[in-house]
Design a protein around this motif. Structure first.
Motif, PDB file in Angstrom:
ATOM      1  N   THR A 122     123.923 105.045  -6.038  1.00 51.49           N
ATOM      2  CA  THR A 122     123.058 105.726  -5.075  1.00 51.49           C
ATOM      3  C   THR A 122     122.443 104.727  -4.090  1.00 51.49           C
ATOM      4  O   THR A 122     121.826 105.121  -3.115  1.00 51.49           O
ATOM      5  CB  THR A 122     121.886 106.421  -5.793  1.00 51.49           C
ATOM      6  OG1 THR A 122     121.123 105.403  -6.461  1.00 51.49           O
ATOM      7  CG2 THR A 122     122.367 107.437  -6.804  1.00 51.49           C
ATOM      8  N   GLY A 123     122.588 103.445  -4.381  1.00 53.46           N
ATOM      9  CA  GLY A 123     121.954 102.428  -3.536  1.00 53.46           C
ATOM     10  C   GLY A 123     120.465 102.283  -3.845  1.00 53.46           C
ATOM     11  O   GLY A 123     119.742 101.586  -3.139  1.00 53.46           O
ATOM     12  N   SER A 168     130.404 101.096  -3.362  1.00 54.92           N
ATOM     13  CA  SER A 168     129.263 101.596  -4.122  1.00 54.92           C
ATOM     14  C   SER A 168     129.384 103.106  -4.313  1.00 54.92           C
ATOM     15  O   SER A 168     129.167 103.640  -5.396  1.00 54.92           O
ATOM     16  CB  SER A 168     127.962 101.238  -3.399  1.00 54.92           C
ATOM     17  OG  SER A 168     126.940 102.141  -3.743  1.00 54.92           O
ATOM     18  N   ASN A 178     125.094  98.209 -13.212  1.00 51.94           N
ATOM     19  CA  ASN A 178     125.710  97.411 -12.142  1.00 51.94           C
ATOM     20  C   ASN A 178     126.624  96.339 -12.723  1.00 51.94           C
ATOM     21  O   ASN A 178     127.741  96.137 -12.239  1.00 51.94           O
ATOM     22  CB  ASN A 178     124.640  96.730 -11.289  1.00 51.94           C
ATOM     23  CG  ASN A 178     123.977  97.707 -10.331  1.00 51.94           C
ATOM     24  OD1 ASN A 178     124.486  98.795 -10.093  1.00 51.94           O
ATOM     25  ND2 ASN A 178     122.834  97.323  -9.797  1.00 51.94           N
ATOM     26  N   LEU A 214     118.613  99.066  -7.721  1.00 49.35           N
ATOM     27  CA  LEU A 214     117.855  97.808  -7.735  1.00 49.35           C
ATOM     28  C   LEU A 214     116.440  97.995  -7.181  1.00 49.35           C
ATOM     29  O   LEU A 214     115.514  97.302  -7.606  1.00 49.35           O
ATOM     30  CB  LEU A 214     118.599  96.727  -6.937  1.00 49.35           C
ATOM     31  CG  LEU A 214     119.875  96.188  -7.601  1.00 49.35           C
ATOM     32  CD1 LEU A 214     120.522  95.128  -6.711  1.00 49.35           C
ATOM     33  CD2 LEU A 214     119.579  95.609  -8.982  1.00 49.35           C
ATOM     34  N   ASP A 249     126.508  88.908 -15.653  1.00 46.24           N
ATOM     35  CA  ASP A 249     127.908  89.348 -15.676  1.00 46.24           C
ATOM     36  C   ASP A 249     128.812  88.268 -15.086  1.00 46.24           C
ATOM     37  O   ASP A 249     128.331  87.327 -14.458  1.00 46.24           O
ATOM     38  CB  ASP A 249     128.077  90.682 -14.915  1.00 46.24           C
ATOM     39  CG  ASP A 249     127.822  90.554 -13.427  1.00 46.24           C
ATOM     40  OD1 ASP A 249     128.588  89.841 -12.748  1.00 46.24           O
ATOM     41  OD2 ASP A 249     126.854  91.168 -12.928  1.00 46.24           O
TER      42      ASP A 249
HETATM   43  P1  ADP Z   1     124.280 100.882  -6.150  1.00 49.37           P
HETATM   44  O1  ADP Z   1     123.900 102.231  -6.601  1.00 49.37           O
HETATM   45  O2  ADP Z   1     125.076 100.872  -4.885  1.00 49.37           O
HETATM   46  O3  ADP Z   1     124.875 100.036  -7.228  1.00 49.37           O
HETATM   47  P2  ADP Z   1     121.987  99.132  -6.370  1.00 49.37           P
HETATM   48  O4  ADP Z   1     120.629  99.195  -5.724  1.00 49.37           O
HETATM   49  O5  ADP Z   1     122.030  99.214  -7.846  1.00 49.37           O
HETATM   50  O6  ADP Z   1     122.877 100.244  -5.698  1.00 49.37           O
HETATM   51  O7  ADP Z   1     122.692  97.787  -5.909  1.00 49.37           O
HETATM   52  C1  ADP Z   1     122.740  97.482  -4.532  1.00 49.37           C
HETATM   53  C2  ADP Z   1     124.005  96.727  -4.204  1.00 49.37           C
HETATM   54  O8  ADP Z   1     123.969  95.431  -4.800  1.00 49.37           O
HETATM   55  C3  ADP Z   1     125.276  97.377  -4.743  1.00 49.37           C
HETATM   56  O9  ADP Z   1     125.787  98.328  -3.855  1.00 49.37           O
HETATM   57  C4  ADP Z   1     126.205  96.178  -4.884  1.00 49.37           C
HETATM   58  O10 ADP Z   1     126.816  95.916  -3.643  1.00 49.37           O
HETATM   59  C5  ADP Z   1     125.266  95.024  -5.201  1.00 49.37           C
HETATM   60  N1  ADP Z   1     125.207  94.686  -6.642  1.00 49.37           N
HETATM   61  C6  ADP Z   1     124.241  95.070  -7.514  1.00 49.37           C
HETATM   62  N2  ADP Z   1     124.447  94.555  -8.742  1.00 49.37           N
HETATM   63  C7  ADP Z   1     125.581  93.830  -8.647  1.00 49.37           C
HETATM   64  C8  ADP Z   1     126.338  93.039  -9.580  1.00 49.37           C
HETATM   65  N3  ADP Z   1     125.955  92.891 -10.859  1.00 49.37           N
HETATM   66  N4  ADP Z   1     127.460  92.413  -9.124  1.00 49.37           N
HETATM   67  C9  ADP Z   1     127.844  92.545  -7.835  1.00 49.37           C
HETATM   68  N5  ADP Z   1     127.182  93.271  -6.906  1.00 49.37           N
HETATM   69  C10 ADP Z   1     126.067  93.913  -7.298  1.00 49.37           C
END
Ligand code: ADP
Length: 270
Positions: free
Chosen positions: A222-223, A216, A163, A226, A191
């Motif tokens: 994949t959402g 995304s 991410n 996290l 970051d």
């Molecule tokens: P994805 O597969 O969409 O990245 P995640 O569960 O990893 O799904 O993250 C969920 C959402 O959180 C992402 O779609 C993004 O909008 C936001 N996000 C996650 N990490 C970051 C980051 N380091 N900087 C900005 N936005 C982030």
């Protein structure tokens, strides 16, 4: 609350009281709703790439096959959407494996040095970082040890790094650092990317929650990344926190409890 009542009578049939059983079904209902939402979300997420694959195949059938440049574009689209389905299914399987492991006997934890785990995670992301001209800095004293499940913790850090790389501008920097603070082990991935508005933070770790769905998807997310990090942190009896400022960047911190050295390793029984 759910109530069941019965009148109590004596041997001659006289009313002598009533028995009321109250069941708190709020939790059950909530779990049932969560399950239903999850199935609906998964179905929706799977349908999107399938619809795109079907559309591309139909376009090919309808004549695009006869035109090489167009045909190549639609075949590439089919391959990309198939990769997407693969990624979603891989992440769903990871989630369910971690959940099952934690619910049963707990995931196996062994005391080991943290630095090699962080180095391996950075190595896993080296290509993606190089593609964007990004440098990943590591600060982790080599004497830091903790009771961890190394492959899972590596996966959690890889998800955070992926991410951090995705949401950073080209040629930026991403930092990974680990430190002991007040008896807890903190692993931070920082970051200087686009950041996340405060309104999104409380829901960020939910499955399939995204700040910008289209972005995304375009970035191959994949959402679930996290949600997986959160599960891995909980499986270590820890948690994951986020601090973020729009335009300035984000810091995700995995916090692991640091028990005494002699607490022993947690091993699964065979
Ligand atoms: P994805 O597969 O969409 O990245 P995640 O569960 O990893 O799904 O993250 C969920 C959402 O959180 C992402 O779609 C993004 O909008 C936001 N996000 C996650 N990490 C970051 C980051 N380091 N900087 C900005 N936005 C982030």
């Amino acid at each position: 609350l759910q109530a069941h009542g019965t009148r109590l009578r004596d041997s001659r049939g006289e009313k002598i009281g009533a028995l009321i059983v109250l069941n708190d079904v709020t939790r059950l209902r909530r779990l049932e709703n969560l399950r239903r939402d999850f199935v609906a979300n998964v179905s929706h997420e799977l349908k999107t790439p399938i619809t795109a694959i079907k559309g591309a195949a139909e376009t090919l059938e309808d004549g695009a096959l006869d035109e090489p440049a167009g045909a190549r574009r639609f075949v590439a689209m089919i391959a990309k959407q198939a990769d997407r389905l693969h990624a979603i299914i891989d992440d769903l399987l990871s989630l369910s494996r971690i959940e099952q492991g934690s619910e049963r006997e707990g995931i196996p934890l062994t005391s080991q040095a943290l630095r090699p785990v962080l180095e391996a995670a950075i190595q896993d992301c080296a290509l993606a970082a190089a593609d964007k001209g990004l440098a990943i800095d590591l600060f982790c004293p080599s004497e830091l040890h903790s009771r961890i499940n190394a492959p899972l913790l590596e996966q959690a850090v890889v998800n955070l790094l992926t991410n951090a790389i995705k949401y950073s501008p080209e040629r930026g920097t991403v930092a990974v650092d680990a430190a002991l603070e007040e008896g807890r082990l903190l692993i931070r991935v920082q970051d200087r990317g686009c950041g996340i508005a405060a309104a999104h933070l409380p829901r960020l770790f939910e499955r399939f929650y995204r700040v910008d769905r289209a972005r995304s998807r375009n970035l191959g997310g994949t959402g679930l990344g996290l949600a997986i990090v959160k599960h891995i942190a909980s499986a270590h009896d820890g948690e994951v926190l986020v601090q973020s400022t729009v335009g300035a960047g984000s810091t995700f911190t995995i916090v692991l409890p640091q028990e005494g050295k002699d607490s022993g390793d947690r091993q699964t029984s065979p």
